[in-house]
Design a protein around this motif. Structure first.
Motif, PDB file in Angstrom:
ATOM      1  N   ILE A 147       8.884  41.312   6.518  1.00 40.75           N
ATOM      2  CA  ILE A 147       7.426  41.179   6.538  1.00 40.75           C
ATOM      3  C   ILE A 147       6.957  40.964   5.103  1.00 40.75           C
ATOM      4  CG2 ILE A 147       5.248  42.310   7.118  1.00 40.75           C
ATOM      5  CD1 ILE A 147       7.006  44.063   9.087  1.00 40.75           C
ATOM      6  N   VAL A 148       6.286  39.837   4.866  1.00 38.00           N
ATOM      7  CA  VAL A 148       5.754  39.523   3.543  1.00 38.00           C
ATOM      8  C   VAL A 148       4.237  39.548   3.635  1.00 38.00           C
ATOM      9  CG1 VAL A 148       5.627  37.807   1.698  1.00 38.00           C
ATOM     10  CG2 VAL A 148       7.745  38.067   3.010  1.00 38.00           C
ATOM     11  N   TYR A 149       3.591  40.253   2.709  1.00 41.60           N
ATOM     12  CA  TYR A 149       2.133  40.327   2.731  1.00 41.60           C
ATOM     13  C   TYR A 149       1.602  40.550   1.328  1.00 41.60           C
ATOM     14  CZ  TYR A 149       2.218  45.387   2.214  1.00 41.60           C
ATOM     15  OH  TYR A 149       2.387  46.643   1.737  1.00 41.60           O
ATOM     16  N   GLY A 150       0.319  40.664   1.218  1.00 37.71           N
ATOM     17  CA  GLY A 150      -0.329  40.920  -0.057  1.00 37.71           C
ATOM     18  C   GLY A 150      -1.385  41.990   0.120  1.00 37.71           C
ATOM     19  N   HIS A 151      -2.404  41.943  -0.665  1.00 40.36           N
ATOM     20  CA  HIS A 151      -3.599  42.776  -0.603  1.00 40.36           C
ATOM     21  C   HIS A 151      -3.512  44.074  -1.389  1.00 40.36           C
ATOM     22  CE1 HIS A 151      -7.557  43.932   0.650  1.00 40.36           C
ATOM     23  NE2 HIS A 151      -7.103  45.074   1.085  1.00 40.36           N
ATOM     24  N   GLY A 181      -5.350  37.253  -8.750  1.00 48.20           N
ATOM     25  CA  GLY A 181      -6.608  37.530  -9.423  1.00 48.20           C
ATOM     26  C   GLY A 181      -6.850  38.965  -9.836  1.00 48.20           C
ATOM     27  N   LEU A 182      -6.354  39.921  -9.084  1.00 51.66           N
ATOM     28  CA  LEU A 182      -6.580  41.340  -9.408  1.00 51.66           C
ATOM     29  C   LEU A 182      -5.266  42.108  -9.393  1.00 51.66           C
ATOM     30  CD1 LEU A 182      -9.895  42.212  -7.543  1.00 51.66           C
ATOM     31  CD2 LEU A 182      -9.508  42.016  -9.989  1.00 51.66           C
ATOM     32  N   GLN A 183      -4.372  41.700 -10.242  1.00 50.60           N
ATOM     33  CA  GLN A 183      -3.083  42.358 -10.344  1.00 50.60           C
ATOM     34  C   GLN A 183      -3.260  43.779 -10.870  1.00 50.60           C
ATOM     35  OE1 GLN A 183      -4.256  39.838 -11.960  1.00 50.60           O
ATOM     36  NE2 GLN A 183      -4.154  40.293 -14.112  1.00 50.60           N
ATOM     37  N   SER A 184      -2.295  44.626 -10.544  1.00 51.68           N
ATOM     38  CA  SER A 184      -2.405  46.020 -10.952  1.00 51.68           C
ATOM     39  C   SER A 184      -1.347  46.472 -11.941  1.00 51.68           C
ATOM     40  CB  SER A 184      -2.340  46.927  -9.721  1.00 51.68           C
ATOM     41  OG  SER A 184      -3.481  46.726  -8.932  1.00 51.68           O
ATOM     42  N   ALA A 230       0.341  43.983 -14.297  1.00 51.26           N
ATOM     43  CA  ALA A 230       0.779  42.922 -15.212  1.00 51.26           C
ATOM     44  C   ALA A 230      -0.418  42.200 -15.792  1.00 51.26           C
ATOM     45  CB  ALA A 230       1.648  41.929 -14.463  1.00 51.26           C
ATOM     46  N   ASN A 231      -0.237  41.643 -16.961  1.00 51.45           N
ATOM     47  CA  ASN A 231      -1.252  40.782 -17.561  1.00 51.45           C
ATOM     48  C   ASN A 231      -0.921  39.337 -17.219  1.00 51.45           C
ATOM     49  OD1 ASN A 231      -2.918  42.716 -18.750  1.00 51.45           O
ATOM     50  ND2 ASN A 231      -1.488  42.965 -20.424  1.00 51.45           N
ATOM     51  N   GLY A 232      -1.158  38.975 -15.989  1.00 45.17           N
ATOM     52  CA  GLY A 232      -0.874  37.637 -15.509  1.00 45.17           C
ATOM     53  C   GLY A 232      -1.021  37.584 -14.004  1.00 45.17           C
ATOM     54  N   ALA A 233      -0.812  36.395 -13.466  1.00 38.12           N
ATOM     55  CA  ALA A 233      -0.915  36.177 -12.024  1.00 38.12           C
ATOM     56  C   ALA A 233       0.418  36.537 -11.370  1.00 38.12           C
ATOM     57  CB  ALA A 233      -1.274  34.721 -11.749  1.00 38.12           C
ATOM     58  N   CYS A 234       0.407  37.488 -10.458  1.00 37.55           N
ATOM     59  CA  CYS A 234       1.622  37.915  -9.764  1.00 37.55           C
ATOM     60  C   CYS A 234       1.737  37.152  -8.449  1.00 37.55           C
ATOM     61  CB  CYS A 234       1.566  39.407  -9.468  1.00 37.55           C
ATOM     62  SG  CYS A 234       1.453  40.435 -10.933  1.00 37.55           S
ATOM     63  N   ASP A 285     -16.811  44.592 -14.224  1.00 35.43           N
ATOM     64  CA  ASP A 285     -15.656  45.283 -13.638  1.00 35.43           C
ATOM     65  C   ASP A 285     -14.429  44.372 -13.588  1.00 35.43           C
ATOM     66  OD1 ASP A 285     -17.155  47.608 -13.217  1.00 35.43           O
ATOM     67  OD2 ASP A 285     -17.791  46.950 -11.225  1.00 35.43           O
ATOM     68  N   PHE A 286     -14.627  43.117 -13.182  1.00 29.46           N
ATOM     69  CA  PHE A 286     -13.525  42.165 -13.144  1.00 29.46           C
ATOM     70  C   PHE A 286     -12.951  41.950 -14.539  1.00 29.46           C
ATOM     71  CE2 PHE A 286     -15.309  40.762  -9.021  1.00 29.46           C
ATOM     72  CZ  PHE A 286     -14.147  40.769  -8.276  1.00 29.46           C
ATOM     73  N   ALA A 287     -13.821  41.762 -15.517  1.00 32.34           N
ATOM     74  CA  ALA A 287     -13.361  41.543 -16.897  1.00 32.34           C
ATOM     75  C   ALA A 287     -12.551  42.740 -17.388  1.00 32.34           C
ATOM     76  CB  ALA A 287     -14.554  41.274 -17.810  1.00 32.34           C
ATOM     77  N   GLU A 288     -13.022  43.944 -17.128  1.00 32.76           N
ATOM     78  CA  GLU A 288     -12.314  45.146 -17.551  1.00 32.76           C
ATOM     79  C   GLU A 288     -10.956  45.260 -16.850  1.00 32.76           C
ATOM     80  OE1 GLU A 288     -11.196  48.603 -19.402  1.00 32.76           O
ATOM     81  OE2 GLU A 288     -12.736  47.157 -19.953  1.00 32.76           O
TER      82      GLU A 288
END
Length: 92
Positions: A10-14, A35-38, A40-44, A79-82
């Motif tokens: 099962i592959v998912y995101g969120h 867009g909202l990785q937890s 890493a400083n980049g797109a996961c 909030d997004f920027a932070e």
């Protein structure tokens, strides 16, 4: 939730955190978040190559992205920027 799922993988995101776990007889893989990785400083994201799963992180200029959020009309832009500048669980 997965008890009656027939698939073995099962592959998912969120949840925003990449992982690969075995729960019971199921393999659970989370692709992460662009867009909202937890962690890493980049797109996961996840590359699926036949039967292989490769976790990927595409680095980008975090400060530039944060500034673009702040210049836009997005609700909760501060909030997004932070979040982009300081992912909540940054580390290995």
């Amino acid at each position: 939730m997965i008890q009656d799922t027939k698939e073995n993988i099962i592959v998912y995101g969120h949840t925003h955190i990449q992982f690969d776990r075995i729960i019971g007889d199921k393999r659970i893989i989370n692709a992460g978040s662009v867009g909202l990785q937890s962690r890493a400083n980049g797109a996961c994201w996840l590359l699926i190559d036949n039967e292989f799963f490769h976790f990927k992180i595409t680095e980008y200029n975090v400060e530039e992205a944060a500034e673009r959020f702040l210049q836009g009309q997005c609700p909760y832009k501060k909030d997004f920027a932070e979040h982009i500048r300081n992912p909540p669980y940054a580390g290995p």
